[in-house]
Design a protein around this motif. Sequence first.
Motif, PDB file in Angstrom:
ATOM      1  N   ARG A  34       0.836  -1.207   0.000  1.00  0.00           N
ATOM      2  CA  ARG A  34       0.000   0.000   0.000  1.00  0.00           C
ATOM      3  C   ARG A  34       0.865   1.248   0.000  1.00  0.00           C
ATOM      4  N   LEU A  35       0.294   2.332  -0.447  1.00  0.00           N
ATOM      5  CA  LEU A  35       0.927   3.648  -0.385  1.00  0.00           C
ATOM      6  C   LEU A  35      -0.095   4.626   0.175  1.00  0.00           C
ATOM      7  N   LEU A  36       0.358   5.544   0.997  1.00  0.00           N
ATOM      8  CA  LEU A  36      -0.488   6.612   1.509  1.00  0.00           C
ATOM      9  C   LEU A  36       0.049   7.930   0.965  1.00  0.00           C
ATOM     10  N   VAL A  37      -0.821   8.702   0.357  1.00  0.00           N
ATOM     11  CA  VAL A  37      -0.440   9.998  -0.194  1.00  0.00           C
ATOM     12  C   VAL A  37      -1.267  11.052   0.528  1.00  0.00           C
ATOM     13  N   TRP A  38      -0.588  11.964   1.203  1.00  0.00           N
ATOM     14  CA  TRP A  38      -1.249  13.026   1.952  1.00  0.00           C
ATOM     15  C   TRP A  38      -1.108  14.330   1.183  1.00  0.00           C
ATOM     16  N   GLY A  39      -2.218  15.017   0.983  1.00  0.00           N
ATOM     17  CA  GLY A  39      -2.162  16.307   0.307  1.00  0.00           C
ATOM     18  C   GLY A  39      -3.543  16.795  -0.058  1.00  0.00           C
ATOM     19  N   ASP A  40      -3.589  17.952  -0.657  1.00  0.00           N
ATOM     20  CA  ASP A  40      -4.835  18.537  -1.116  1.00  0.00           C
ATOM     21  C   ASP A  40      -4.929  18.335  -2.619  1.00  0.00           C
ATOM     22  N   GLY A  41      -6.019  17.721  -3.083  1.00  0.00           N
ATOM     23  CA  GLY A  41      -6.200  17.499  -4.510  1.00  0.00           C
ATOM     24  C   GLY A  41      -5.464  16.286  -5.059  1.00  0.00           C
ATOM     25  N   VAL A  42      -5.162  15.285  -4.238  1.00  0.00           N
ATOM     26  CA  VAL A  42      -4.405  14.115  -4.691  1.00  0.00           C
ATOM     27  C   VAL A  42      -5.290  12.879  -4.850  1.00  0.00           C
ATOM     28  N   LYS A  43      -6.592  13.067  -4.951  1.00  0.00           N
ATOM     29  CA  LYS A  43      -7.519  11.927  -5.014  1.00  0.00           C
ATOM     30  C   LYS A  43      -7.369  11.103  -6.297  1.00  0.00           C
ATOM     31  N   GLU A  44      -6.841  11.674  -7.359  1.00  0.00           N
ATOM     32  CA  GLU A  44      -6.716  10.970  -8.638  1.00  0.00           C
ATOM     33  C   GLU A  44      -5.333  10.349  -8.850  1.00  0.00           C
ATOM     34  N   VAL A  45      -4.554  10.208  -7.814  1.00  0.00           N
ATOM     35  CA  VAL A  45      -3.198   9.685  -7.952  1.00  0.00           C
ATOM     36  C   VAL A  45      -3.231   8.218  -8.390  1.00  0.00           C
ATOM     37  N   ARG A  46      -2.270   7.840  -9.221  1.00  0.00           N
ATOM     38  CA  ARG A  46      -2.088   6.458  -9.675  1.00  0.00           C
ATOM     39  C   ARG A  46      -0.632   6.068  -9.458  1.00  0.00           C
ATOM     40  N   ALA A  47      -0.386   4.784  -9.245  1.00  0.00           N
ATOM     41  CA  ALA A  47       0.975   4.306  -8.990  1.00  0.00           C
ATOM     42  C   ALA A  47       1.412   3.323 -10.064  1.00  0.00           C
ATOM     43  N   SER A  48       2.718   3.314 -10.338  1.00  0.00           N
ATOM     44  CA  SER A  48       3.305   2.326 -11.242  1.00  0.00           C
ATOM     45  C   SER A  48       4.715   2.009 -10.755  1.00  0.00           C
ATOM     46  N   VAL A  49       5.211   0.850 -11.172  1.00  0.00           N
ATOM     47  CA  VAL A  49       6.569   0.428 -10.820  1.00  0.00           C
ATOM     48  C   VAL A  49       7.363   0.211 -12.092  1.00  0.00           C
TER      49      VAL A  49
END
Length: 107
Positions: A34-49
């Motif tokens: 899992r990853l946790l991203v804290w911020g304002d306006g980051v709801k659309e974040v996607r992850a890749s490796v």
Amino acid sequence: LIDGTLNVESQVYEGVEPTWMEISCRGYEATFDRLLVWGDGVKEVRASVFADGAWTPLDAKVTTDGFKTELVFDGRRTANRFRLDFPADKKHPVDFELYEIEIPYAR
């Protein structure tokens, strides 16, 4: 991975071009689910490796709670480089302020 103090200047981006942040784990491969991203306006974040010479998007269950967006993957992932993508286009410009990125239970 990023200073989580709210009274200092944060990473800010506004625009219509997609943007991303690459994180490299020097000298080891992180294992995480899992990853946790804290911020304002980051709801659309996607992850890749980065694997086999290409960026591979990760399927994730995404939940948001206030300033926190949590990406939970379907199993543990191992990578020495991963990337957070913030999609955008002219119809949906991106505007975010990034406070902190956490990799809980990383090994």
